[in-house]
Design a protein around this motif. Structure first.
Motif, mmCIF file in Angstrom:
data_model
loop_
_atom_site.group_PDB
_atom_site.id
_atom_site.type_symbol
_atom_site.label_atom_id
_atom_site.label_comp_id
_atom_site.label_asym_id
_atom_site.label_seq_id
_atom_site.Cartn_x
_atom_site.Cartn_y
_atom_site.Cartn_z
ATOM 1 N N TYR A 1 0.835 -1.193 0.000
ATOM 2 C CA TYR A 1 0.000 0.000 0.000
ATOM 3 C C TYR A 1 0.875 1.250 0.000
ATOM 4 O O TYR A 1 1.836 1.360 0.776
ATOM 5 C CB TYR A 1 -0.901 -0.027 1.233
ATOM 6 N N LYS A 2 0.591 2.184 -0.900
ATOM 7 C CA LYS A 2 1.321 3.455 -1.036
ATOM 8 C C LYS A 2 2.768 3.289 -1.506
ATOM 9 O O LYS A 2 3.550 4.233 -1.441
ATOM 10 C CB LYS A 2 1.282 4.265 0.271
ATOM 11 N N LEU A 3 3.118 2.095 -1.978
ATOM 12 C CA LEU A 3 4.454 1.886 -2.539
ATOM 13 C C LEU A 3 4.362 2.152 -4.034
ATOM 14 O O LEU A 3 3.890 1.320 -4.798
ATOM 15 C CB LEU A 3 4.918 0.463 -2.259
ATOM 16 N N CYS A 4 4.779 3.321 -4.449
ATOM 17 C CA CYS A 4 4.530 3.772 -5.819
ATOM 18 C C CYS A 4 5.825 4.052 -6.571
ATOM 19 O O CYS A 4 6.798 4.538 -5.999
ATOM 20 C CB CYS A 4 3.677 5.042 -5.808
ATOM 21 N N GLY A 5 5.792 3.746 -7.877
ATOM 22 C CA GLY A 5 6.926 4.033 -8.755
ATOM 23 C C GLY A 5 7.804 2.819 -8.953
ATOM 24 O O GLY A 5 8.082 2.064 -8.006
ATOM 25 N N GLY A 6 8.249 2.623 -10.188
ATOM 26 C CA GLY A 6 9.020 1.438 -10.524
ATOM 27 C C GLY A 6 10.280 1.270 -9.703
ATOM 28 O O GLY A 6 10.576 0.161 -9.230
ATOM 29 N N GLU A 7 11.032 2.342 -9.487
ATOM 30 C CA GLU A 7 12.287 2.243 -8.740
ATOM 31 C C GLU A 7 12.042 1.915 -7.271
ATOM 32 O O GLU A 7 12.761 1.113 -6.671
ATOM 33 C CB GLU A 7 13.093 3.540 -8.869
ATOM 34 N N ALA A 8 11.025 2.545 -6.697
ATOM 35 C CA ALA A 8 10.710 2.292 -5.282
ATOM 36 C C ALA A 8 10.265 0.843 -5.080
ATOM 37 O O ALA A 8 10.661 0.183 -4.108
ATOM 38 C CB ALA A 8 9.617 3.249 -4.812
ATOM 39 N N VAL A 9 9.438 0.342 -6.000
ATOM 40 C CA VAL A 9 8.963 -1.042 -5.896
ATOM 41 C C VAL A 9 10.131 -2.006 -6.075
ATOM 42 O O VAL A 9 10.284 -2.977 -5.318
ATOM 43 C CB VAL A 9 7.860 -1.312 -6.941
ATOM 44 N N LEU A 10 10.982 -1.742 -7.060
ATOM 45 C CA LEU A 10 12.143 -2.609 -7.313
ATOM 46 C C LEU A 10 13.041 -2.687 -6.079
ATOM 47 O O LEU A 10 13.474 -3.774 -5.670
ATOM 48 C CB LEU A 10 12.929 -2.081 -8.506
ATOM 49 N N LYS A 11 13.299 -1.548 -5.477
ATOM 50 C CA LYS A 11 14.167 -1.487 -4.295
ATOM 51 C C LYS A 11 13.558 -2.257 -3.120
ATOM 52 O O LYS A 11 14.258 -3.014 -2.424
ATOM 53 C CB LYS A 11 14.384 -0.020 -3.908
ATOM 54 N N ALA A 12 12.257 -2.098 -2.902
ATOM 55 C CA ALA A 12 11.591 -2.768 -1.782
ATOM 56 C C ALA A 12 11.503 -4.280 -2.016
ATOM 57 O O ALA A 12 11.718 -5.074 -1.088
ATOM 58 C CB ALA A 12 10.192 -2.183 -1.585
ATOM 59 N N VAL A 13 11.200 -4.678 -3.239
ATOM 60 C CA VAL A 13 11.104 -6.106 -3.545
ATOM 61 C C VAL A 13 12.472 -6.760 -3.428
ATOM 62 O O VAL A 13 12.607 -7.874 -2.902
ATOM 63 C CB VAL A 13 10.488 -6.324 -4.947
ATOM 64 N N ASP A 14 13.507 -6.073 -3.883
ATOM 65 C CA ASP A 14 14.873 -6.587 -3.790
ATOM 66 C C ASP A 14 15.251 -6.813 -2.321
ATOM 67 O O ASP A 14 15.751 -7.887 -1.943
ATOM 68 C CB ASP A 14 15.832 -5.590 -4.446
ATOM 69 N N ALA A 15 15.004 -5.807 -1.494
ATOM 70 C CA ALA A 15 15.326 -5.930 -0.064
ATOM 71 C C ALA A 15 14.515 -7.046 0.585
ATOM 72 O O ALA A 15 15.024 -7.779 1.448
ATOM 73 C CB ALA A 15 15.052 -4.602 0.639
ATOM 74 N N SER A 16 13.267 -7.185 0.181
ATOM 75 C CA SER A 16 12.397 -8.223 0.751
ATOM 76 C C SER A 16 12.886 -9.619 0.393
ATOM 77 O O SER A 16 12.986 -10.502 1.260
ATOM 78 C CB SER A 16 10.964 -8.032 0.257
ATOM 79 N N LEU A 17 13.185 -9.839 -0.884
ATOM 80 C CA LEU A 17 13.674 -11.152 -1.303
ATOM 81 C C LEU A 17 14.984 -11.489 -0.607
ATOM 82 O O LEU A 17 15.192 -12.627 -0.164
ATOM 83 C CB LEU A 17 13.847 -11.188 -2.825
#
Length: 291
Positions: free
Chosen positions: A27-43
């Motif tokens: 929720y409220k995680l917007c923009g390709g770079e922000a999503v990429l960074k968060a998904v990378d850290a999560s994985l």
């Protein structure tokens, strides 16, 4: 609570599938770079579940991020659990189209879990008598896509005990998951009882009370005792009850810390002191007025 195929503990759904106890809320995680960074850290931190929604506007960014990042971690599509949700504006006759749009945005052959996001319909008053019919029409569309294998599990979000009983009485496919606000100030005891009776997995959002619970004295006291962060204590309180959690963050360090909840346990006294805070307080939208 059990672990299958990875180090991430899971819960068993009524479909026979296993859902990770921890996922990244988007929720409220917007923009390709922000999503990429968060998904990378999560994985990297061991997360294997991601919770999106049509209304969040980030399904396509999530799909692209996973295509890029899964190979980096020697993972494939089947190693992650993807949740998305039907927009309230597609409730009713547009539900099938809305779900297929989510599939297209994610660029996936299937979604692991697809939820009706809200019991009402965007543009209709909460008391509008068309809401129940729209919910039923949406559920029928999700059942159809479930039987076709496009939605591996289907469920609902923000439903009350009355909404759950209404659905259980009329559906052909029982909901696999109910996702609602859940934290020590809103323990949802009646809703959890209904879910147990119906065999529905209970899943939490807003586990940290929009950040306000991080300063709650009882939470801080337990955190100090265990030398953990208040966020870790709040998330542990839920997963120790076999409740799946979806903490949201865009900060890699916070994502890592939120994931460190399976290497310690709260005592019965800790659990009781947190549960004693319950007063039915919601930080988010209240679905109880939706007919």
């Amino acid at each position: 609570m059990s672990s299958a195929g990875s180090d991430m503990p899971t819960v068993l759904l009524n479909t026979g599938a296993r859902m990770p106890l921890l996922g990244l809320g988007m929720y409220k995680l917007c923009g390709g770079e922000a999503v990429l960074k968060a998904v990378d850290a999560s994985l990297a931190a061991g997360y294997r579940a991601f919770d999106s929604a049509a209304a969040y506007g980030n399904e396509a960014d999530l799909g692209r991020a996973l295509k890029e990042l899964l190979p980096k971690y020697s993972l494939t599509r089947k190693d992650v659990f993807i949740t998305s949700k039907l927009s309230p504006q597609d409730q009713g006759e547009k539900a099938k189209e809305g779900a297929l749009c989510s599939l297209s945005n994610l660029d996936m052959d299937y979604i692991d879990l697809y939820l009706i996001h809200w019991p009402g319909t965007r543009g209709l008053d909460v008391g509008d008598q068309r809401n129940p019919g729209n919910r039923a029409q949406s559920w029928a569309a999700l059942e159809e896509l479930h039987l076709e294998g496009k939605l591996k599990a289907i469920g609902v979000s923000n439903y009350t005990p009355a909404h759950m009983k209404e659905l259980a009485a009329s559906c052909k496919v029982q909901p696999a998951v109910l996702q609602v606000e859940f934290h020590p100030l809103e323990c949802q005891s009646e809703l959890r009882r209904v879910c147990r009776e119906l065999g529905v997995c209970f899943q939490a959002y807003t586990s940290l009370g929009r950040g306000e619970l991080l300063a709650e004295p009882s939470v801080v006291r337990v955190a100090e005792t265990h030398q953990r962060t208040p966020a870790q204590v709040l998330l542990r309180w839920a997963v120790q009850q076999d409740v799946s959690v979806l903490p949201k963050s865009s900060d890699p360090e916070r994502i890592r810390n939120n994931g460190r909840i399976f290497d310690f346990a709260l005592t019965d006294a800790d659990m009781d002191s947190l549960t004693a805070l319950d007063r039915g307080h919601k930080y988010c939208w209240d679905p109880s007025q939706v007919v």
